[in-house]
Design a protein around this motif. Structure first.
Motif, PDB file in Angstrom:
ATOM      1  N   LYS A 177       0.821  -1.225   0.000  1.00  0.00           N
ATOM      2  CA  LYS A 177       0.000   0.000   0.000  1.00  0.00           C
ATOM      3  C   LYS A 177       0.855   1.276   0.000  1.00  0.00           C
ATOM      4  O   LYS A 177       0.648   2.160  -0.826  1.00  0.00           O
ATOM      5  CB  LYS A 177      -0.881  -0.059   1.249  1.00  0.00           C
ATOM      6  CG  LYS A 177      -1.812   1.085   1.493  1.00  0.00           C
ATOM      7  CD  LYS A 177      -2.767   0.730   2.614  1.00  0.00           C
ATOM      8  CE  LYS A 177      -2.080   0.130   3.826  1.00  0.00           C
ATOM      9  NZ  LYS A 177      -1.851   1.014   4.952  1.00  0.00           N
ATOM     10  N   SER A 178       1.824   1.336   0.908  1.00  0.00           N
ATOM     11  CA  SER A 178       2.638   2.549   0.998  1.00  0.00           C
ATOM     12  C   SER A 178       3.475   2.745  -0.261  1.00  0.00           C
ATOM     13  O   SER A 178       3.668   3.880  -0.704  1.00  0.00           O
ATOM     14  CB  SER A 178       3.518   2.523   2.246  1.00  0.00           C
ATOM     15  OG  SER A 178       2.682   2.411   3.378  1.00  0.00           O
ATOM     16  N   ASP A 235      -3.935   6.869   4.189  1.00  0.00           N
ATOM     17  CA  ASP A 235      -3.336   5.522   4.136  1.00  0.00           C
ATOM     18  C   ASP A 235      -3.604   4.854   5.484  1.00  0.00           C
ATOM     19  O   ASP A 235      -3.077   5.273   6.515  1.00  0.00           O
ATOM     20  CB  ASP A 235      -1.828   5.734   3.871  1.00  0.00           C
ATOM     21  CG  ASP A 235      -0.983   4.468   3.982  1.00  0.00           C
ATOM     22  OD1 ASP A 235      -1.430   3.477   4.569  1.00  0.00           O
ATOM     23  OD2 ASP A 235       0.169   4.496   3.491  1.00  0.00           O
ATOM     24  N   ARG A 280       9.914  -3.766   9.629  1.00  0.00           N
ATOM     25  CA  ARG A 280       8.645  -3.972  10.305  1.00  0.00           C
ATOM     26  C   ARG A 280       8.710  -5.187  11.209  1.00  0.00           C
ATOM     27  O   ARG A 280       9.494  -6.099  10.988  1.00  0.00           O
ATOM     28  CB  ARG A 280       7.521  -4.153   9.259  1.00  0.00           C
ATOM     29  CG  ARG A 280       7.331  -2.963   8.334  1.00  0.00           C
ATOM     30  CD  ARG A 280       6.963  -1.695   9.050  1.00  0.00           C
ATOM     31  NE  ARG A 280       5.756  -1.781   9.825  1.00  0.00           N
ATOM     32  CZ  ARG A 280       4.601  -1.222   9.481  1.00  0.00           C
ATOM     33  NH1 ARG A 280       4.487  -0.557   8.374  1.00  0.00           N
ATOM     34  NH2 ARG A 280       3.567  -1.319  10.286  1.00  0.00           N
TER      35      ARG A 280
HETATM   36 MG    MG Z   1       2.187   0.992   5.267  1.00  0.00          MG
END
Ligand code: MG
Ligand code: AMP
Length: 189
Positions: free
Chosen positions: A14-15, A85, A133
């Motif tokens: 997505k980002s 977002d 992450r």
């Molecule tokens: Mg993201």
């Protein structure tokens, strides 16, 4: 102003897609919901990393969620395509937390909800490539369920606010195409 909420489960890209979209026009403003929650969570000493937010007690997540929505309402600039977002559901240790409860939708009032999708296999692979992450390990069948819940929640949100709902596939190597699709829809308004 057009406001679009873009959702996507962790690892969907997505980002990345939104970064490409940002470069397509100066008229696009992208606001990351997690950034705003993290800023507030760090200020209050709740967490030091964004992937700890979803593990906080439910009441604290709801507080941060509300503060972020209020900040977004202030950040929105007229005459722009504003993209938020975020996530439609957050998988917490105690169940799926709605990312956009109706009280939050009342503040944001989106024109579009757009979910970025990819296959469970692709998502699993992308998660394994991201060292920044702290993502939870999910089997492909769990990822499939997570994607299904995203649709169920987004359908409820879209029906409540009466906005459009669409999904965009982010296929391997085709991030550019996904960004173009979103841009086309949003600039046609
Ligand atoms: Mg993201
Ligand atoms: P992200 O970088 O987009 O994965 O966002 C970081 C974290 O922010 C997520 O893992 C969630 O804990 C939190 N977050 C983002 N959007 C929302 C939302 N709409 N409601 C609740 N938590 C959210």
């Amino acid at each position: 102003m057009t406001l679009a909420i873009v959702t996507g489960i962790p690892g969907v890209g997505k980002s990345t897609v939104l970064k490409i979209l940002q470069k397509m026009s100066d008229n696009v403003q992208i606001i990351n919901y997690g950034d705003l929650m993290l800023e507030e969570a760090i200020k209050r000493d709740y967490v030091s990393h964004r992937d700890e937010i979803r593990k906080l007690p439910r009441s604290i997540q709801l507080k941060l969620q509300r503060i972020a929505a209020e900040k977004i309402a202030e950040l929105k600039s007229p005459d722009r395509i504003v993209i938020v977002d975020t996530h439609s559901v957050i998988k917490t240790p105690f169940g799926y937390l709605p990312g956009l409860p109706f009280s939050i939708l009342d503040i944001l009032k989106p024109d579009y909800i757009i979910a970025i999708k990819a296959s469970p296999k692709e998502i699993s692979y992308r998660r394994s490539l991201d060292p920044n992450r702290r993502r939870d390990i999910e089997e492909e069948s769990e990822i499939e369920r997570h994607l299904m819940f995203e649709d169920i929640f987004n359908a409820a949100y879209a029906a409540y606010i009466n906005c459009m709902y669409l999904t965009v596939q982010n296929e391997h190597g085709k991030q550019e195409d996904a960004a173009k699709k979103i841009f086309k829809v949003l600039s046609g308004d």
